[in-house]
Enzyme design. Structure first.
Site, PDB file in Angstrom:
ATOM      1  N   CYS A  11       9.469 -47.484  45.491  1.00  0.00           N
ATOM      2  CA  CYS A  11       8.989 -48.701  44.837  1.00  0.00           C
ATOM      3  C   CYS A  11       9.476 -49.977  45.511  1.00  0.00           C
ATOM      4  O   CYS A  11       8.916 -51.050  45.298  1.00  0.00           O
ATOM      5  CB  CYS A  11       9.392 -48.707  43.365  1.00  0.00           C
ATOM      6  SG  CYS A  11       8.662 -47.364  42.404  1.00  0.00           S
ATOM      7  N   HIS A  64       9.266 -56.172  40.387  1.00  0.00           N
ATOM      8  CA  HIS A  64       8.604 -54.868  40.420  1.00  0.00           C
ATOM      9  C   HIS A  64       8.132 -54.545  39.014  1.00  0.00           C
ATOM     10  O   HIS A  64       8.867 -54.688  38.039  1.00  0.00           O
ATOM     11  CB  HIS A  64       9.587 -53.809  40.925  1.00  0.00           C
ATOM     12  CG  HIS A  64       9.071 -52.411  40.825  1.00  0.00           C
ATOM     13  ND1 HIS A  64       7.802 -52.041  41.211  1.00  0.00           N
ATOM     14  CD2 HIS A  64       9.671 -51.268  40.372  1.00  0.00           C
ATOM     15  CE1 HIS A  64       7.642 -50.741  41.004  1.00  0.00           C
ATOM     16  NE2 HIS A  64       8.751 -50.263  40.495  1.00  0.00           N
ATOM     17  N   ASN A 112       3.037 -48.841  36.852  1.00  0.00           N
ATOM     18  CA  ASN A 112       3.926 -48.887  38.012  1.00  0.00           C
ATOM     19  C   ASN A 112       3.159 -48.416  39.240  1.00  0.00           C
ATOM     20  O   ASN A 112       2.882 -47.230  39.392  1.00  0.00           O
ATOM     21  CB  ASN A 112       5.148 -47.989  37.766  1.00  0.00           C
ATOM     22  CG  ASN A 112       6.147 -48.029  38.910  1.00  0.00           C
ATOM     23  OD1 ASN A 112       5.861 -48.571  39.981  1.00  0.00           O
ATOM     24  ND2 ASN A 112       7.311 -47.444  38.699  1.00  0.00           N
TER      25      ASN A 112
END
Length: 324
Positions: free
Chosen positions: A114, A251, A281
């Protein structure tokens, strides 16, 4: 004379197909209320049959290049953050390079889960500061839904697919003020995919198969702590008080983590870019997707100070302080 990098243009791409929490209720033992209250996610975009990471990356790249007024022939390098490449090799960056017609420039992938886009952005920034490159395309792109176990309700409700991109150009004035990268491989078992090339595929093992394995509560705790630390590190490195920040672009993994970081910065949520409700996500795609939406919506304006941050499997985490 010192050379810096600035963001000349942003772009993004999302699959057309949308999977809502209500849709998930039809085949996963979960509910819209359960997902939304714990994560902030309401829906996510999901690739269709035959749609790949390179497809999304190419679309995001073209949008960023158009916004920057840059032609493929001007690119000196392509750096693509992804943990879901089309192939083990060649890199997805090379596939995108060929599609764009930018043959000859350097092109490679970065796998930091990520945090992939932040890592890719930092690498690109160093090449421009060193004077090696003048124009670099940086992409974060993922098709995480390709590696989900749809019977695991603890993970399958979290992720979506998408891509974002920026074009960095050399400039006399600093755009990217600093980047800060970290990793801790000792926490590997808390968030990982159990299949690789060197370790191979072991069908007799309980967790065999391409899938996301995560100990959610532990990841949450480590993420909040690591992001708190990197935020402090970033501000200290630039001699800035948190009040100087105009926008937090985090994020998009979990609304609770985002809120914790905003609280640390004493930033009201209306100065935090939130897309997790719409995108879920998207791993390396999440920060550039959020940045592009913020720019194109008119929220983020030239001259404003942005803090980008991410945390991912590895563990990896990092930040970028940017004068947009």
């Amino acid at each position: 004379m010192a050379v810096f990098s600035r963001i000349a243009g942003t772009g993004s791409a999302l699959p057309q197909k949308v999977l809502t929490n209500k849709d998930l209720e039809q085949f996963v033992e979960t509910s819209d209320e359960w997902i939304a209250s714990r994560t902030g996610i309401r829906q996510r975009h999901v690739v269709s049959e035959g749609e790949t990471t390179a497809d999304l990356a190419e679309r995001a790249a073209r949008a960023a290049m158009e916004a920057a007024g840059v032609q493929a022939s001007e690119l000196d390098m392509i750096v693509l953050g992804t943990t879901t490449p089309n192939l083990i090799f060649p890199s997805t960056a090379c596939l995108v390079q060929h599609r764009l017609g930018a043959n000859g420039c350097a092109a490679f992938d970065v796998n930091a889960a990520c945090s992939g886009f932040i890592f890719a952005l930092s690498i690109a920034d160093q090449f421009i500061r060193a004077g090696t490159c003048k124009t670099i395309l940086v992409i974060g792109a993922e098709t995480l839904t390709r590696m989900l176990d749809w019977s695991d309700r603890n993970t399958c409700v979290l992720f979506g697919d998408g891509a974002g991109a920026v074009v960095l150009k050399a400039d006399a004035e600093a755009g990217i003020l600093s980047t800060h990268l970290h990793a801790d491989g000792g926490k590997k078992e808390l968030l990982y995919n159990p299949v690789g090339v060197s370790e191979g595929f072991k069908p007799e093992e309980k967790n065999a198969g391409v899938r996301v394995l995560m100990t959610g509560n532990e990841v949450f705790k480590h993420a909040v702590k690591a992001l708190d630390a990197v935020v402090d590190e970033t501000l200290a490195a630039n001699g800035l008080d948190k009040s100087a920040l105009d926008w937090l672009i985090p994020h998009q993994a979990n609304l609770r983590i985002i809120e914790a970081t905003a609280k640390r910065l004493e930033m009201p949520m209306d100065r935090v870019i939130i897309t997790v409700d719409k995108h879920g996500n998207t791993s390396a795609g999440s920060v550039p997707l959020a940045l592009d939406e913020a720019v194109r919506s008119g929220k983020v304006q030239r001259g404003q100070l942005l803090l980008l941050e991410a945390f991912g499997g590895g563990f990896t985490w990092g930040s970028a302080l940017i004068r947009y």
